[in-house]
Design an enzyme around this catalytic site. Sequence first.
Site, PDB file in Angstrom:
ATOM      1  N   TYR A  56       0.797  -1.218   0.000  1.00  0.00           N
ATOM      2  CA  TYR A  56       0.000   0.000   0.000  1.00  0.00           C
ATOM      3  C   TYR A  56       0.835   1.275   0.000  1.00  0.00           C
ATOM      4  O   TYR A  56       0.304   2.352  -0.238  1.00  0.00           O
ATOM      5  CB  TYR A  56      -0.946   0.020   1.206  1.00  0.00           C
ATOM      6  CG  TYR A  56      -1.970  -1.090   1.217  1.00  0.00           C
ATOM      7  CD1 TYR A  56      -2.258  -1.830   0.074  1.00  0.00           C
ATOM      8  CD2 TYR A  56      -2.670  -1.411   2.386  1.00  0.00           C
ATOM      9  CE1 TYR A  56      -3.190  -2.852   0.097  1.00  0.00           C
ATOM     10  CE2 TYR A  56      -3.614  -2.422   2.412  1.00  0.00           C
ATOM     11  CZ  TYR A  56      -3.861  -3.148   1.259  1.00  0.00           C
ATOM     12  OH  TYR A  56      -4.790  -4.155   1.284  1.00  0.00           O
ATOM     13  N   HIS A 128      -0.464 -11.809   0.639  1.00  0.00           N
ATOM     14  CA  HIS A 128      -1.337 -10.852  -0.050  1.00  0.00           C
ATOM     15  C   HIS A 128      -2.023 -11.475  -1.272  1.00  0.00           C
ATOM     16  O   HIS A 128      -3.208 -11.254  -1.520  1.00  0.00           O
ATOM     17  CB  HIS A 128      -0.518  -9.629  -0.483  1.00  0.00           C
ATOM     18  CG  HIS A 128      -1.321  -8.389  -0.618  1.00  0.00           C
ATOM     19  ND1 HIS A 128      -0.810  -7.136  -0.391  1.00  0.00           N
ATOM     20  CD2 HIS A 128      -2.619  -8.187  -0.957  1.00  0.00           C
ATOM     21  CE1 HIS A 128      -1.748  -6.227  -0.589  1.00  0.00           C
ATOM     22  NE2 HIS A 128      -2.857  -6.835  -0.935  1.00  0.00           N
ATOM     23  N   SER A 206     -13.048  -4.069   0.922  1.00  0.00           N
ATOM     24  CA  SER A 206     -13.956  -3.329   0.025  1.00  0.00           C
ATOM     25  C   SER A 206     -15.419  -3.672   0.317  1.00  0.00           C
ATOM     26  O   SER A 206     -16.198  -3.968  -0.593  1.00  0.00           O
ATOM     27  CB  SER A 206     -13.625  -3.617  -1.445  1.00  0.00           C
ATOM     28  OG  SER A 206     -12.378  -3.082  -1.803  1.00  0.00           O
ATOM     29  N   PRO A 207     -15.830  -3.627   1.585  1.00  0.00           N
ATOM     30  CA  PRO A 207     -17.198  -4.027   1.937  1.00  0.00           C
ATOM     31  C   PRO A 207     -18.257  -3.041   1.453  1.00  0.00           C
ATOM     32  O   PRO A 207     -19.448  -3.349   1.510  1.00  0.00           O
ATOM     33  CB  PRO A 207     -17.157  -4.088   3.463  1.00  0.00           C
ATOM     34  CG  PRO A 207     -16.133  -3.069   3.838  1.00  0.00           C
ATOM     35  CD  PRO A 207     -15.074  -3.186   2.777  1.00  0.00           C
ATOM     36  N   GLY A 209     -18.073  -1.786  -1.706  1.00  0.00           N
ATOM     37  CA  GLY A 209     -17.925  -1.744  -3.160  1.00  0.00           C
ATOM     38  C   GLY A 209     -17.046  -0.611  -3.633  1.00  0.00           C
ATOM     39  O   GLY A 209     -17.374   0.089  -4.593  1.00  0.00           O
ATOM     40  N   ARG A 210     -15.903  -0.423  -2.948  1.00  0.00           N
ATOM     41  CA  ARG A 210     -14.973   0.672  -3.234  1.00  0.00           C
ATOM     42  C   ARG A 210     -15.640   2.047  -3.135  1.00  0.00           C
ATOM     43  O   ARG A 210     -15.268   2.988  -3.835  1.00  0.00           O
ATOM     44  CB  ARG A 210     -14.294   0.475  -4.590  1.00  0.00           C
ATOM     45  CG  ARG A 210     -13.334  -0.716  -4.582  1.00  0.00           C
ATOM     46  CD  ARG A 210     -12.569  -0.872  -5.887  1.00  0.00           C
ATOM     47  NE  ARG A 210     -11.570  -1.917  -5.747  1.00  0.00           N
ATOM     48  CZ  ARG A 210     -11.835  -3.225  -5.818  1.00  0.00           C
ATOM     49  NH1 ARG A 210     -13.070  -3.624  -6.040  1.00  0.00           N
ATOM     50  NH2 ARG A 210     -10.885  -4.116  -5.660  1.00  0.00           N
ATOM     51  N   GLY A 211     -16.619   2.112  -2.276  1.00  0.00           N
ATOM     52  CA  GLY A 211     -17.281   3.382  -2.016  1.00  0.00           C
ATOM     53  C   GLY A 211     -18.561   3.595  -2.783  1.00  0.00           C
ATOM     54  O   GLY A 211     -19.296   4.556  -2.515  1.00  0.00           O
ATOM     55  N   GLY A 215     -23.629   5.761  -1.678  1.00  0.00           N
ATOM     56  CA  GLY A 215     -24.589   6.676  -2.286  1.00  0.00           C
ATOM     57  C   GLY A 215     -23.961   7.937  -2.827  1.00  0.00           C
ATOM     58  O   GLY A 215     -24.669   8.887  -3.189  1.00  0.00           O
TER      59      GLY A 215
END
Length: 329
Positions: A56, A128, A206-207, A209-211, A215
């Site tokens: 990262y 990873h 990513s729970p 969905g990457r943001g 909404g």
Amino acid sequence: MQHRTLGSQGLEVSAIGYGAMGLTMAYGSADEGTGIAALRRAYELGVTFFDTAEMYGLGTGSNEALVGRAVKGFRDDVVLATKFGVDVSVPAERIGKALDSRPDSIRRAADTSLRHLGVDHVDILYQHRVDPEVPVEEVAGTVKGLIEAGKVKYFGLSEAGPETIRRAHAVQPVSVLQTEYSLFERDVEQVLPVLDELCIGFVAYSPLGRGFITGTAEPAGRYGAADVRNTDPRWQPGNFERNAEAVGRLAELAAAKGATVAQLALAWLLARSGHIVPIPGSRNPQRVEENVGSADLALTGADLEVIDEILPRGGFGARYTEGHVPTWI
């Protein structure tokens, strides 16, 4: 904050964790001070599980170092997880494509991570990505040696399939598997029965969905040049509109429960199993508060039926561009 047990080796973490990747990569530039504030706010709210990785920092160690500075005052109260297995010596544009889980490389990566984090051990050390050139038994054996040396407490895998998990677990018990899982991405459900059989916990990255499931998504092309959402298939024309429509319907259900759509999505994951922990990440302390609030949102059977009706098989569009979706064995 609720706590959950992952695996059968004694690992216990908060029901909501914190994923630090977005503090230094994938979503454009970020302010270090804001990132540290978000991490510390998470701890104040009861989060005890912080996830980083050697990769990262794009070879610089910046992400691990930032996490280390943020938790320095309460390191003994939290679980720190990091990852090895990606060759960070290659040019930045190739990081994530070159794998290296040779035993010497694992030991080097572990020592480097300890230095970047400023700690004498990490709680969870993940592979990873599975390296097809190195038998996973060698990987597990190397991590076992690091556990025996006191540098690591628990062994984890990321994006691994049933056969790989079984082979690794036979050498060194695997405490946790980390893989993408959300209302948008449900492929990993085929692997979960193996985890139940072997008493292995699951961490969902990513729970949201990457943001997208906050909404606030905009179509691809409206983000900065370094933002992965410009190329994510779920943001592309056709997929974007269908995903946005689904999130809108989810938001209506969430509002009826006095919650946000992000809280609904995280509560859905928590309801799947008592051994699943999502690790949303945010640079915004207020978003961190929102995410943590999902631990108190109870979903009924009727709620879950409505959610499954809206997204019965996940979102629209692959989770990575062609050729980059991990292969599970």
